[in-house]
Scaffold this motif. Structure first.
Motif, PDB file in Angstrom:
ATOM      1  N   ALA A  26       3.972  10.837  -2.282  1.00 45.14           N
ATOM      2  CA  ALA A  26       2.661  10.332  -1.829  1.00 45.14           C
ATOM      3  C   ALA A  26       2.791   9.810  -0.404  1.00 45.14           C
ATOM      4  CB  ALA A  26       2.187   9.197  -2.741  1.00 45.14           C
ATOM      5  N   ARG A  27       1.654   9.780   0.291  1.00 41.01           N
ATOM      6  CA  ARG A  27       1.627   9.281   1.669  1.00 41.01           C
ATOM      7  C   ARG A  27       1.272   7.798   1.675  1.00 41.01           C
ATOM      8  NH1 ARG A  27      -2.465  12.252   3.309  1.00 41.01           N
ATOM      9  NH2 ARG A  27      -3.923  10.515   3.218  1.00 41.01           N
ATOM     10  N   ALA A  28       1.929   7.034   2.526  1.00 42.03           N
ATOM     11  CA  ALA A  28       1.509   5.645   2.734  1.00 42.03           C
ATOM     12  C   ALA A  28       0.417   5.657   3.785  1.00 42.03           C
ATOM     13  CB  ALA A  28       2.693   4.818   3.207  1.00 42.03           C
ATOM     14  N   ASP A  29      -0.729   5.095   3.463  1.00 45.56           N
ATOM     15  CA  ASP A  29      -1.862   5.144   4.394  1.00 45.56           C
ATOM     16  C   ASP A  29      -2.051   3.863   5.178  1.00 45.56           C
ATOM     17  OD1 ASP A  29      -2.657   7.690   4.212  1.00 45.56           O
ATOM     18  OD2 ASP A  29      -4.385   7.339   2.886  1.00 45.56           O
ATOM     19  N   SER A  30      -1.748   2.722   4.552  1.00 45.73           N
ATOM     20  CA  SER A  30      -1.900   1.467   5.288  1.00 45.73           C
ATOM     21  C   SER A  30      -0.988   0.403   4.697  1.00 45.73           C
ATOM     22  CB  SER A  30      -3.357   0.994   5.269  1.00 45.73           C
ATOM     23  OG  SER A  30      -3.717   0.626   3.959  1.00 45.73           O
ATOM     24  N   ILE A  31      -0.692  -0.585   5.536  1.00 44.13           N
ATOM     25  CA  ILE A  31       0.194  -1.682   5.138  1.00 44.13           C
ATOM     26  C   ILE A  31      -0.480  -2.988   5.512  1.00 44.13           C
ATOM     27  CG2 ILE A  31       2.402  -2.816   5.599  1.00 44.13           C
ATOM     28  CD1 ILE A  31       3.546  -0.103   6.406  1.00 44.13           C
ATOM     29  N   SER A  32      -0.364  -3.985   4.648  1.00 38.09           N
ATOM     30  CA  SER A  32      -0.850  -5.321   5.012  1.00 38.09           C
ATOM     31  C   SER A  32       0.108  -6.348   4.416  1.00 38.09           C
ATOM     32  CB  SER A  32      -2.272  -5.547   4.497  1.00 38.09           C
ATOM     33  OG  SER A  32      -2.283  -5.362   3.096  1.00 38.09           O
ATOM     34  N   GLY A  33      -0.097  -7.608   4.793  1.00 34.60           N
ATOM     35  CA  GLY A  33       0.708  -8.691   4.211  1.00 34.60           C
ATOM     36  C   GLY A  33       1.840  -9.131   5.110  1.00 34.60           C
ATOM     37  N   THR A  34       2.649 -10.027   4.567  1.00 34.37           N
ATOM     38  CA  THR A  34       3.785 -10.574   5.311  1.00 34.37           C
ATOM     39  C   THR A  34       4.992 -10.626   4.381  1.00 34.37           C
ATOM     40  OG1 THR A  34       3.064 -12.790   4.704  1.00 34.37           O
ATOM     41  CG2 THR A  34       2.408 -12.026   6.895  1.00 34.37           C
TER      42      THR A  34
END
Ligand code: FAD
Length: 297
Positions: free
Chosen positions: A76-84
């Protein structure tokens, strides 16, 4: 929640997963199956795997990772990242949201093919970037070099270890008189004019067609097109980058940590110097171990 999500499951990403799996850490590897050297028939220079098709090396690595119950390989493709740090979220192309304490970015770079008919079709067979990868098999033959600016002069010196028969294609570049004089001293002809088409003849051989004519044939052509990261996730995260002669690379420290705590990077994406399968694996293993050790209690 995973301990680590690895984005890009090729040489660097799988090497990171192997170290993490052996340390019994919970890992998800997201991968879209497009390694940079997929155009090449064989991969060279990796100890124990020399002259094997690159996709075979990766398939064997995936098979070996199946031994580790905490490692999950996901197509699968990673589309977005958030967080710390300790609480990252990754949204996949399938709409799934995954959480992890650490991230490893190993999504590689994509070579930007020039708008020259036949160039992209020849990439990896008649046109290659690296003599360490493909030089031995065509040593002593007639090589061509597509000039791409001052760094190309270093390639001329490098290639002498493989062949004495080299032709430089200026491809519209203004090669300064002192460099032309050095090329003449080395008996290296310079063909001026822009490349308009590459015609392949099977094997490595290619004819280079020029706007100034006549055409020139070589046994293999070396070229260094610019590249760019295969995804833009690092941009949305604001990760620091460094400039390389051919593009950018993510800035990392000696543990492969990026400018954001908890996010590591490995492979061509974070390699400003010599991109190779061997260095991708080495840096991937370092990133995996660094991520694991950063979570010790
Ligand atoms: C023509 C050619 C021949 C080469 N031959 C050799 C050789 O003989 N020997 C050698 O040592 N090196 C060779 N190289 C260099 C080698 O290909 C790279 O150094 C190596 O592939 C880098 O590995 P990597 O894991 O960093 O990236 P890659 O192998 O490029 O893998 C990146 C992975 O990330 C995936 N990905 C991208 N975006 C996402 C996303 N958003 N989500 C999930 N996954 C994603 C891709 O599908 C891919 O599987 C060659 C390169 C080229 C162009």
């Amino acid at each position: 929640m995973d301990d680590v999500i690895i984005i890009g499951g090729s040489f660097a990403g799988l090497a990171a997963a192997l170290q993490l799996g052996r340390a019994r850490r919970k890992v998800t590897v997201l991968d879209t199956g497009l390694p940079r050297n997929r155009f090449a028939g064989h991969s060279h220079g990796l100890l124990g795997h020399d002259h094997k098709p690159p996709l075979d090396i990766l398939a064997e690595a995936r098979q070996q990772l199946a031994r580790y119950p905490t490692v999950k390989l996901v197509n699968a493709r990673a589309d977005s990242i958030s967080g710390t740090i300790d609480n990252f979220s990754v949204l996949t192309g399938d709409g799934e949201s995954l959480g992890a304490r650490r991230l490893i970015l190993s999504y590689g770079v994509a070579d930007q093919m020039p708008n020259v008919p036949g160039f992209a079709e020849s990439w990896g067979t008649s046109i290659v970037p690296c003599p360490y990868c493909d030089g031995f098999e065509v040593a002593g033959q007639h090589w061509g070099l597509v000039w791409s600016g001052p760094p190309s002069h270093n390639y001329v010196r490098l290639y002498h270890d493989w062949t004495d028969t080299l032709t430089v294609f200026a491809d519209g570049h203004d090669i300064p008189p002192d460099i032309r004089a050095d090329l003449a001293r080395r008996n290296i002809p310079v063909v001026d004019g822009r490349i308009t088409e590459i015609a392949r003849h099977g094997g490595h051989n290619a004819t280079v067609k020029l706007d100034t004519g006549p055409n020139a044939s070589v046994d293999i052509l070396f070229a260094h097109p610019c590249n760019k990261p295969s995804a833009s996730l690092h941009e949305s995260l604001g990760l620091a980058t460094v400039n390389t002669p051919l593009g950018i690379a993510l800035k990392v420290d000696e543990r492969r940590e990026t400018s954001t705590p908890g996010i590591y990077a490995a492979g061509d994406l974070a390699n400003a110097l010599m991109a190779s399968v061997t260095t991708a694996i080495s840096h991937g293993a370092t990133a995996g171990i660094s991520a694991q050790q950063s979570m010790l209690v």
